[in-house]
Write a protein that holds these residues in place. Structure first.
Motif: not given
Length: 164
Positions: A26-49
């Motif tokens: 759906s094209g969803l993306g988060l800015t760094n501020e939004e990532i902090k706000e929703v208390k999430r972290k980016t996961i690195p390339v190659g991670s198993v989800i």
């Protein structure tokens, strides 16, 4: 001008099952501020989800840095674990997941349960052979599907030709 893209925000529906996921459908993306706000972290390339709510054990590999929602759990592989092997292995452990998940209205595995899924760790050489086999069979499936699509087009054109 350099355009900085926001990391995709990935949900279960975005996962390319047993493949590689690159972006939110759906094209969803988060800015760094939004990532902090929703208390999430980016996961690195190659991670198993892996899905940990509802339909457990749906797996994919992160094709780029991304943010996953709370219905997903991410595993990072060290040198002794091939991410393709881990993705397929986790997909095969739904029995364990369903047995150990808590259930309210939907099945749910918390971080502790996700991290206690027993995982066999064959020698990395065997894991790599398995991953190579999976990649090769994926290429073969793609070729077969391409041939089937071409045959279907040929059939349709012949049907039009003969029934005119």
């Amino acid at each position: 001008e350099i355009v900085k893209t926001k990391p995709s925000y990935i949900t279960i529906e975005d996962l390319n099952v047993n493949g590689v996921t690159f972006k939110s459908k759906s094209g969803l993306g988060l800015t760094n501020e939004e990532i902090k706000e929703v208390k999430r972290k980016t996961i690195p390339v190659g991670s198993v989800i892996m899905s940990c709510v509802g339909n457990l054990g749906i797996c994919s590999i992160a094709g780029c840095e991304m943010v996953i929602n709370q219905q997903l759990h991410a595993f990072q592989c060290g040198e002794e674990m091939n991410n393709i092997f881990l993705m397929h292995y986790l997909s095969s452990r739904k029995d364990y997941m369903e047995k150990n998940a808590s259930s309210t209205t939907v099945l749910y595995m918390n971080k502790r349960v996700c991290n206690t899924i027993p995982i066999i760790v064959p020698p990395i050489e065997l894991q790599n052979k398995f991953a190579d086999f999976v990649k090769q069979s994926g290429k073969s499936k793609f070729k077969v599907q391409k041939n089937l699509d071409e045959l279907e087009l040929l059939k349709k054109s012949l049907m039009q030709k003969y029934f005119k």
